[in-house]
Design a protein around this motif. Structure first.
Motif, PDB file in Angstrom:
ATOM      1  N   ASP A 143      12.707  66.243  76.770  1.00 49.01           N
ATOM      2  CA  ASP A 143      12.341  66.943  75.383  1.00 49.01           C
ATOM      3  C   ASP A 143      11.738  65.264  75.126  1.00 49.01           C
ATOM      4  OD1 ASP A 143      12.114  67.289  72.784  1.00 49.01           O
ATOM      5  OD2 ASP A 143      13.858  68.325  72.638  1.00 49.01           O
ATOM      6  N   PRO A 144      10.216  65.047  74.372  1.00 50.17           N
ATOM      7  CA  PRO A 144       9.999  63.870  74.099  1.00 50.17           C
ATOM      8  C   PRO A 144      10.376  64.576  72.497  1.00 50.17           C
ATOM      9  CG  PRO A 144       8.319  65.640  74.675  1.00 50.17           C
ATOM     10  CD  PRO A 144       9.518  66.447  75.845  1.00 50.17           C
ATOM     11  N   ASN A 145      10.941  65.471  72.268  1.00 53.11           N
ATOM     12  CA  ASN A 145      11.554  65.119  70.333  1.00 53.11           C
ATOM     13  C   ASN A 145      12.411  65.202  70.500  1.00 53.11           C
ATOM     14  OD1 ASN A 145       8.906  65.861  69.854  1.00 53.11           O
ATOM     15  ND2 ASN A 145       9.030  67.477  70.532  1.00 53.11           N
ATOM     16  N   ALA A 146      13.965  64.323  71.324  1.00 48.49           N
ATOM     17  CA  ALA A 146      14.962  63.910  71.554  1.00 48.49           C
ATOM     18  C   ALA A 146      15.745  63.228  70.823  1.00 48.49           C
ATOM     19  CB  ALA A 146      15.558  63.748  72.346  1.00 48.49           C
ATOM     20  N   LEU A 147      16.487  63.260  69.800  1.00 44.92           N
ATOM     21  CA  LEU A 147      16.998  62.189  68.857  1.00 44.92           C
ATOM     22  C   LEU A 147      18.308  61.706  68.753  1.00 44.92           C
ATOM     23  CD1 LEU A 147      15.656  64.495  65.184  1.00 44.92           C
ATOM     24  CD2 LEU A 147      14.521  62.418  66.361  1.00 44.92           C
ATOM     25  N   PHE A 148      17.959  60.435  68.730  1.00 48.23           N
ATOM     26  CA  PHE A 148      19.501  59.569  68.726  1.00 48.23           C
ATOM     27  C   PHE A 148      20.175  58.699  67.284  1.00 48.23           C
ATOM     28  CE2 PHE A 148      17.199  60.689  72.659  1.00 48.23           C
ATOM     29  CZ  PHE A 148      18.711  60.807  73.873  1.00 48.23           C
ATOM     30  N   VAL A 149      20.770  58.426  67.606  1.00 38.74           N
ATOM     31  CA  VAL A 149      21.510  57.815  66.264  1.00 38.74           C
ATOM     32  C   VAL A 149      21.662  56.606  66.805  1.00 38.74           C
ATOM     33  CG1 VAL A 149      23.207  57.113  65.235  1.00 38.74           C
ATOM     34  CG2 VAL A 149      22.820  59.786  64.882  1.00 38.74           C
ATOM     35  N   LYS A 150      20.699  55.565  66.370  1.00 38.98           N
ATOM     36  CA  LYS A 150      21.130  54.041  66.257  1.00 38.98           C
ATOM     37  C   LYS A 150      21.532  53.442  66.016  1.00 38.98           C
ATOM     38  CE  LYS A 150      18.097  49.773  67.653  1.00 38.98           C
ATOM     39  NZ  LYS A 150      16.582  49.398  67.389  1.00 38.98           N
ATOM     40  N   GLU A 151      22.007  53.797  64.340  1.00 42.22           N
ATOM     41  CA  GLU A 151      22.910  52.909  63.674  1.00 42.22           C
ATOM     42  C   GLU A 151      23.266  53.537  62.434  1.00 42.22           C
ATOM     43  OE1 GLU A 151      20.053  49.832  60.409  1.00 42.22           O
ATOM     44  OE2 GLU A 151      20.159  49.759  62.821  1.00 42.22           O
ATOM     45  N   LEU A 152      23.913  53.288  61.673  1.00 37.74           N
ATOM     46  CA  LEU A 152      23.823  53.864  60.458  1.00 37.74           C
ATOM     47  C   LEU A 152      24.744  53.533  59.487  1.00 37.74           C
ATOM     48  CD1 LEU A 152      25.045  56.910  59.530  1.00 37.74           C
ATOM     49  CD2 LEU A 152      27.571  56.397  60.280  1.00 37.74           C
ATOM     50  N   THR A 153      23.880  53.131  58.130  1.00 33.41           N
ATOM     51  CA  THR A 153      25.049  52.255  57.509  1.00 33.41           C
ATOM     52  C   THR A 153      24.938  53.020  56.426  1.00 33.41           C
ATOM     53  OG1 THR A 153      23.361  50.385  57.590  1.00 33.41           O
ATOM     54  CG2 THR A 153      24.169  50.446  56.065  1.00 33.41           C
TER      55      THR A 153
END
Length: 176
Positions: free
Chosen positions: A112-122
């Protein structure tokens, strides 16, 4: 025959993530093996809206999503680094997560080219005027302690496994 057995053994260790190409020798975790909770009924009962909760039983950080008591769980194995910073009246807690392409956490293959991942959270909170620690600073310390505990436990488990494998390999190898 011995070479075939050794190659097969290495292939199995590779598939389990016990070895990898490169110079690092740490075990690669598979994302699908990490689970904070099976369902919301396992969430702790003493959650407070707007406050981060560090669940030491399930090795999870529960981050409040809004003021209505909705929490998002993150297993500590997915957290790469934790830092806090105070600027004026504000305290910031930053969580950096492992993302695909890293070396210590293997993500499931996706087309899925639209897959999202959380890289950072502030997260941001007003600092206390009395100089006392606010809940973000306390949460940061708790998260770091929990990450250390989980890593130490994994290292102990790996040492026990290699010890068991080593003692199993020496048994029966003496020929009369």
């Amino acid at each position: 025959e011995l070479q075939d057995r050794k190659v097969e053994e290495l292939r199995k260790r590779w598939e389990r993530g016990e070895i990898q190409s490169g110079t690092k020798k740490e075990k690669v975790k598979k994302m699908e093996d990490i689970q904070a909770y099976a369902n919301e009924r396992q969430f702790p009962k003493d959650l407070k809206a707007g406050l981060i909760y560090v669940d030491k039983v399930h090795n999870t950080v529960l981050v409040p999503y809004n003021a209505q008591g909705v929490f998002v769980p993150f297993h500590v194995s997915t957290i790469k680094t934790v830092s806090t910073k105070t600027e004026g009246q504000w305290t910031f807690l930053r969580l950096n997560f492992h993302i695909p392409g890293g070396s210590s956490l293997q993500f499931p293959a996706t087309n899925d080219p639209n897959a999202l991942f959380v890289k950072e959270l502030t997260l941001k909170n007003q600092s206390t005027k009395s100089g006392a620690e606010n809940h973000l600073t306390i949460a940061s310390k708790d998260i770091k302690d929990l990450i250390k505990k989980v890593k130490d436990q994994e290292a102990a488990d790996a040492a026990q496994i290699s010890k068991n494998a080593g003692s199993g390999a020496t048994e029966g190898s003496v020929e009369d």
